[in-house]
Design a protein around this motif. Structure first.
Motif, PDB file in Angstrom:
ATOM      1  N   PRO A 289      18.333  49.043  10.735  1.00  0.00           N
ATOM      2  CA  PRO A 289      17.111  48.491  10.157  1.00  0.00           C
ATOM      3  C   PRO A 289      16.513  47.370  10.989  1.00  0.00           C
ATOM      4  O   PRO A 289      15.372  46.960  10.765  1.00  0.00           O
ATOM      5  CB  PRO A 289      17.578  47.964   8.790  1.00  0.00           C
ATOM      6  N   GLY A 290      17.280  46.838  11.937  1.00  0.00           N
ATOM      7  CA  GLY A 290      16.741  45.849  12.859  1.00  0.00           C
ATOM      8  C   GLY A 290      17.037  44.410  12.502  1.00  0.00           C
ATOM      9  O   GLY A 290      17.019  43.538  13.367  1.00  0.00           O
ATOM     10  N   VAL A 291      17.289  44.135  11.216  1.00  0.00           N
ATOM     11  CA  VAL A 291      17.542  42.770  10.763  1.00  0.00           C
ATOM     12  C   VAL A 291      18.752  42.783   9.834  1.00  0.00           C
ATOM     13  O   VAL A 291      18.839  43.626   8.935  1.00  0.00           O
ATOM     14  CB  VAL A 291      16.322  42.180  10.031  1.00  0.00           C
ATOM     15  N   PHE A 292      19.673  41.837  10.053  1.00  0.00           N
ATOM     16  CA  PHE A 292      20.883  41.776   9.248  1.00  0.00           C
ATOM     17  C   PHE A 292      21.188  40.334   8.843  1.00  0.00           C
ATOM     18  O   PHE A 292      20.875  39.397   9.571  1.00  0.00           O
ATOM     19  CB  PHE A 292      22.086  42.316  10.036  1.00  0.00           C
ATOM     20  N   TYR A 293      21.827  40.193   7.691  1.00  0.00           N
ATOM     21  CA  TYR A 293      22.371  38.904   7.281  1.00  0.00           C
ATOM     22  C   TYR A 293      23.786  38.763   7.837  1.00  0.00           C
ATOM     23  O   TYR A 293      24.465  39.763   8.100  1.00  0.00           O
ATOM     24  CB  TYR A 293      22.387  38.788   5.753  1.00  0.00           C
ATOM     25  N   PRO A 294      24.268  37.523   8.004  1.00  0.00           N
ATOM     26  CA  PRO A 294      25.614  37.332   8.565  1.00  0.00           C
ATOM     27  C   PRO A 294      26.722  38.011   7.764  1.00  0.00           C
ATOM     28  O   PRO A 294      27.771  38.345   8.311  1.00  0.00           O
ATOM     29  CB  PRO A 294      25.786  35.804   8.560  1.00  0.00           C
ATOM     30  N   GLU A 295      26.503  38.226   6.458  1.00  0.00           N
ATOM     31  CA  GLU A 295      27.527  38.853   5.628  1.00  0.00           C
ATOM     32  C   GLU A 295      27.578  40.369   5.789  1.00  0.00           C
ATOM     33  O   GLU A 295      28.462  41.031   5.236  1.00  0.00           O
ATOM     34  CB  GLU A 295      27.288  38.517   4.155  1.00  0.00           C
ATOM     35  N   SER A 296      26.652  40.923   6.553  1.00  0.00           N
ATOM     36  CA  SER A 296      26.530  42.379   6.662  1.00  0.00           C
ATOM     37  C   SER A 296      27.627  42.979   7.535  1.00  0.00           C
ATOM     38  O   SER A 296      28.102  42.369   8.502  1.00  0.00           O
ATOM     39  CB  SER A 296      25.179  42.754   7.264  1.00  0.00           C
ATOM     40  N   VAL A 297      28.022  44.196   7.182  1.00  0.00           N
ATOM     41  CA  VAL A 297      28.855  45.045   8.035  1.00  0.00           C
ATOM     42  C   VAL A 297      28.084  46.354   8.174  1.00  0.00           C
ATOM     43  O   VAL A 297      27.861  47.046   7.180  1.00  0.00           O
ATOM     44  CB  VAL A 297      30.246  45.306   7.433  1.00  0.00           C
ATOM     45  N   ARG A 372      19.209  35.072  16.213  1.00  0.00           N
ATOM     46  CA  ARG A 372      19.169  35.523  17.593  1.00  0.00           C
ATOM     47  C   ARG A 372      19.067  37.042  17.635  1.00  0.00           C
ATOM     48  O   ARG A 372      19.480  37.735  16.698  1.00  0.00           O
ATOM     49  CB  ARG A 372      20.408  35.069  18.372  1.00  0.00           C
ATOM     50  N   TYR A 373      18.507  37.536  18.738  1.00  0.00           N
ATOM     51  CA  TYR A 373      18.382  38.978  18.945  1.00  0.00           C
ATOM     52  C   TYR A 373      19.522  39.472  19.830  1.00  0.00           C
ATOM     53  O   TYR A 373      19.963  38.775  20.754  1.00  0.00           O
ATOM     54  CB  TYR A 373      17.047  39.304  19.616  1.00  0.00           C
ATOM     55  N   TYR A 374      19.963  40.685  19.546  1.00  0.00           N
ATOM     56  CA  TYR A 374      21.061  41.295  20.288  1.00  0.00           C
ATOM     57  C   TYR A 374      20.684  42.707  20.713  1.00  0.00           C
ATOM     58  O   TYR A 374      19.894  43.382  20.038  1.00  0.00           O
ATOM     59  CB  TYR A 374      22.337  41.332  19.437  1.00  0.00           C
ATOM     60  N   LYS A 387      28.174  56.275  32.996  1.00  0.00           N
ATOM     61  CA  LYS A 387      26.778  55.908  32.813  1.00  0.00           C
ATOM     62  C   LYS A 387      26.654  54.940  31.648  1.00  0.00           C
ATOM     63  O   LYS A 387      27.306  55.110  30.613  1.00  0.00           O
ATOM     64  CB  LYS A 387      25.916  57.144  32.557  1.00  0.00           C
ATOM     65  N   ILE A 388      25.831  53.899  31.829  1.00  0.00           N
ATOM     66  CA  ILE A 388      25.570  52.916  30.781  1.00  0.00           C
ATOM     67  C   ILE A 388      24.133  53.058  30.318  1.00  0.00           C
ATOM     68  O   ILE A 388      23.200  53.033  31.128  1.00  0.00           O
ATOM     69  CB  ILE A 388      25.847  51.489  31.292  1.00  0.00           C
ATOM     70  N   PHE A 389      23.963  53.215  29.007  1.00  0.00           N
ATOM     71  CA  PHE A 389      22.633  53.346  28.415  1.00  0.00           C
ATOM     72  C   PHE A 389      22.253  52.018  27.772  1.00  0.00           C
ATOM     73  O   PHE A 389      22.989  51.464  26.962  1.00  0.00           O
ATOM     74  CB  PHE A 389      22.625  54.458  27.362  1.00  0.00           C
ATOM     75  N   ASN A 390      21.095  51.521  28.154  1.00  0.00           N
ATOM     76  CA  ASN A 390      20.571  50.263  27.622  1.00  0.00           C
ATOM     77  C   ASN A 390      19.097  50.463  27.319  1.00  0.00           C
ATOM     78  O   ASN A 390      18.221  49.957  28.010  1.00  0.00           O
ATOM     79  CB  ASN A 390      20.775  49.132  28.630  1.00  0.00           C
ATOM     80  N   ASP A 391      18.835  51.243  26.279  1.00  0.00           N
ATOM     81  CA  ASP A 391      17.478  51.713  26.013  1.00  0.00           C
ATOM     82  C   ASP A 391      16.843  51.004  24.827  1.00  0.00           C
ATOM     83  O   ASP A 391      16.390  51.626  23.860  1.00  0.00           O
ATOM     84  CB  ASP A 391      17.493  53.226  25.759  1.00  0.00           C
ATOM     85  N   ASP A 392      16.825  49.681  24.891  1.00  0.00           N
ATOM     86  CA  ASP A 392      16.140  48.883  23.861  1.00  0.00           C
ATOM     87  C   ASP A 392      16.696  49.121  22.464  1.00  0.00           C
ATOM     88  O   ASP A 392      15.941  49.282  21.502  1.00  0.00           O
ATOM     89  CB  ASP A 392      14.627  49.162  23.889  1.00  0.00           C
ATOM     90  N   TYR A 393      18.022  49.124  22.349  1.00  0.00           N
ATOM     91  CA  TYR A 393      18.648  49.201  21.031  1.00  0.00           C
ATOM     92  C   TYR A 393      18.854  47.762  20.548  1.00  0.00           C
ATOM     93  O   TYR A 393      19.874  47.136  20.846  1.00  0.00           O
ATOM     94  CB  TYR A 393      19.993  49.914  21.089  1.00  0.00           C
ATOM     95  N   TYR A 394      17.881  47.218  19.811  1.00  0.00           N
ATOM     96  CA  TYR A 394      17.896  45.814  19.446  1.00  0.00           C
ATOM     97  C   TYR A 394      18.122  45.628  17.960  1.00  0.00           C
ATOM     98  O   TYR A 394      17.796  46.492  17.129  1.00  0.00           O
ATOM     99  CB  TYR A 394      16.554  45.157  19.813  1.00  0.00           C
ATOM    100  N   PHE A 395      18.687  44.453  17.614  1.00  0.00           N
ATOM    101  CA  PHE A 395      18.705  44.015  16.222  1.00  0.00           C
ATOM    102  C   PHE A 395      18.796  42.500  16.199  1.00  0.00           C
ATOM    103  O   PHE A 395      19.083  41.847  17.213  1.00  0.00           O
ATOM    104  CB  PHE A 395      19.865  44.641  15.448  1.00  0.00           C
ATOM    105  N   LYS A 396      18.535  41.917  15.031  1.00  0.00           N
ATOM    106  CA  LYS A 396      18.541  40.469  14.878  1.00  0.00           C
ATOM    107  C   LYS A 396      19.417  40.095  13.686  1.00  0.00           C
ATOM    108  O   LYS A 396      19.434  40.791  12.674  1.00  0.00           O
ATOM    109  CB  LYS A 396      17.125  39.936  14.654  1.00  0.00           C
ATOM    110  N   VAL A 397      20.148  38.991  13.817  1.00  0.00           N
ATOM    111  CA  VAL A 397      20.905  38.427  12.708  1.00  0.00           C
ATOM    112  C   VAL A 397      20.160  37.187  12.221  1.00  0.00           C
ATOM    113  O   VAL A 397      19.796  36.328  13.027  1.00  0.00           O
ATOM    114  CB  VAL A 397      22.339  38.050  13.129  1.00  0.00           C
ATOM    115  N   ILE A 398      19.895  37.105  10.923  1.00  0.00           N
ATOM    116  CA  ILE A 398      19.126  35.993  10.364  1.00  0.00           C
ATOM    117  C   ILE A 398      19.971  35.232   9.353  1.00  0.00           C
ATOM    118  O   ILE A 398      20.933  35.770   8.781  1.00  0.00           O
ATOM    119  CB  ILE A 398      17.820  36.469   9.705  1.00  0.00           C
ATOM    120  N   ASN A 399      19.616  33.991   9.127  1.00  0.00           N
ATOM    121  CA  ASN A 399      20.278  33.208   8.085  1.00  0.00           C
ATOM    122  C   ASN A 399      19.869  33.708   6.707  1.00  0.00           C
ATOM    123  O   ASN A 399      18.697  33.981   6.454  1.00  0.00           O
ATOM    124  CB  ASN A 399      19.895  31.729   8.205  1.00  0.00           C
ATOM    125  N   GLY A 400      20.856  33.861   5.824  1.00  0.00           N
ATOM    126  CA  GLY A 400      20.562  34.352   4.482  1.00  0.00           C
ATOM    127  C   GLY A 400      20.242  33.223   3.539  1.00  0.00           C
ATOM    128  O   GLY A 400      20.512  32.071   3.788  1.00  0.00           O
TER     129      GLY A 400
END
Length: 400
Positions: A289-297, A372-374, A387-400
């Protein structure tokens, strides 16, 4: 993700130059041997502790019966005076202590927490110089080291094994905790050279096991120079290591990192035919989903298909077939701003699993710095090529 990080509950530095000064809220932890203008050496050691409840929860509810390792990680802020190979010792502290609220060279000095002379606060709980801790299976000794000429008694204390070898995780730490009834691994030394990486990444699994099995109490670690470097009056021996503390306002707090193997696969027998056999791949990251809280797994799934599938006669689209990466595939996570690995590729602990829905891996967001974004990287070995794939697979962790 089979990598889980916890952060310290407290840390502080002890300075022999200032026997009652507390530095519990400093952003920096220090271990050093410094000689002042009068020729007097001053030693610094630091203490750091992680919550026993968190450690027990990880063992009981996350690791289970999986094989695992535990690493103490601390990130360097500054290093000076390393004109020769220099060793650090990471030892299991043998006495409870109070964090305190002081800063280095407060004026007046804050004395409400652990210091060189006292474990609780000024005048309370002097550091025990030696003794024995008894558990249900045996006795374990602890010791200390200091100079009566420079700073006096104090500087913490630590457990050591019955054969006399310190529980050193050398240059890092590699403990082997002790009881007459228990076997343990030998110590290992790792040194810092002039141009080597000064970050600490020490395998402390045996110390952690000793805490979890109640062989010794968890009072945390004491980090110090080897005895041969402490209280040296040689002007050419003045190593200084400064590490970020839990009170840093950077993204580099110390941590205890648990790594365990949670790899699982269905790729056996006839399922092997679903593995892609070309490096020309189209790949995407699902369940993101692109955005996660610190408690997420979160369980990330990887969609993969050949970019140029072979032509065959069939009545449905080739792109509806479920494809898998080879079993020798791994993931890593980078901080998008600093481009540093937060979780590096590891053949044991970041191997990508598979189930009936495809390839997947789990990530515990609590070990990532919030706001921060990862980015996610995928490494795979196909037909002898890596081969290493780095194709803009991004997500962010936000404060809850």
């Amino acid at each position: 993700m089979a990598i889980y990080k916890i952060f310290p509950t407290k840390d502080t530095t002890l300075y022999s130059f200032y026997p009652t000064m507390n530095t519990g809220l400093d952003a920096i932890l220090e271990t050093s041997n410094i000689i002042d203008i009068s020729g007097t050496p001053g030693v610094a050691r630091y203490l750091i502790q992680f919550d026993q409840g968190e450690i027990l929860d990880i063992y009981s509810n996350k690791i289970g019966n999986s094989s695992y390792d535990v690493y103490f990680k601390n990130f360097i802020a500054d290093a000076q005076g390393l004109n020769q190979n220099t060793f650090l010792e990471i030892l299991p502290l043998a006495q409870s202590w109070n964090n305190g609220t002081g800063y280095t060279l407060d004026n007046p000095q804050e004395v409400d927490g652990a210091s060189w002379a006292y474990s609780n606060y000024s005048g309370s709980g002097p550091w025990s110089q030696a003794g024995t801790y008894t558990n249900p299976t045996g006795s374990i000794n602890f010791t200390s080291s200091f100079s009566n000429l420079y700073g006096g008694a104090g500087g913490g204390n630590w457990f050591y094994d019955i054969s006399g070898s310190l529980y050193v995780v050398a240059g890092y730490v590699l403990p082997g905790y002790i009881s007459p009834q228990l076997s343990f691994s030998s110590s290992a030394n790792v040194s810092f050279g002039l141009r080597s990486n000064k970050d600490i990444e020490a395998n402390v699994s045996n110390i952690s096991n000793a805490w979890i099995n109640n062989i010794i109490p968890n009072y945390g670690f004491i980090v110090k120079l080897t005895s041969s470097l402490e209280f040296s009056t040689n002007q050419n021996i003045q190593p200084i290591f400064k590490y970020y503390s839990v009170d840093t306002n950077t993204i580099y707090p110390p941590c205890l990192e648990f790594r365990w193997r949670d790899y699982s696969t269905i790729l056996t027998g006839s399922a092997l035919s679903s593995i892609v056999n070309t490096v020309d791949l189209k790949m995407s990251l699902a369940e993101n989903p692109g955005v996660f809280y610190p408690e997420s797994v979160n369980r990330f799934y990887i969609n993969v298909s050949p970019l140029y599938p072979p032509r065959i006669y069939q009545t449905s689209s080739l792109f509806t077939n479920l494809n898998y990466l080879p079993t020798s595939s791994y993931y890593a996570i980078k901080d998008l701003d600093t481009n540093e690995f937060v979780v590096n590729f590891d053949n044991n602990y970041t191997q990508i699993s598979s189930d009936i829905n495809g390839n997947y891996f789990d990530v515990y967001m609590s070990g990532l710095e919030p706001e921060r974004y990862y980015s996610v990287l995928i490494k795979t070995n196909i037909n002898g090529s890596t081969k290493i794939f780095n194709d803009d697979y991004y997500f962010k962790v936000i404060n809850g």
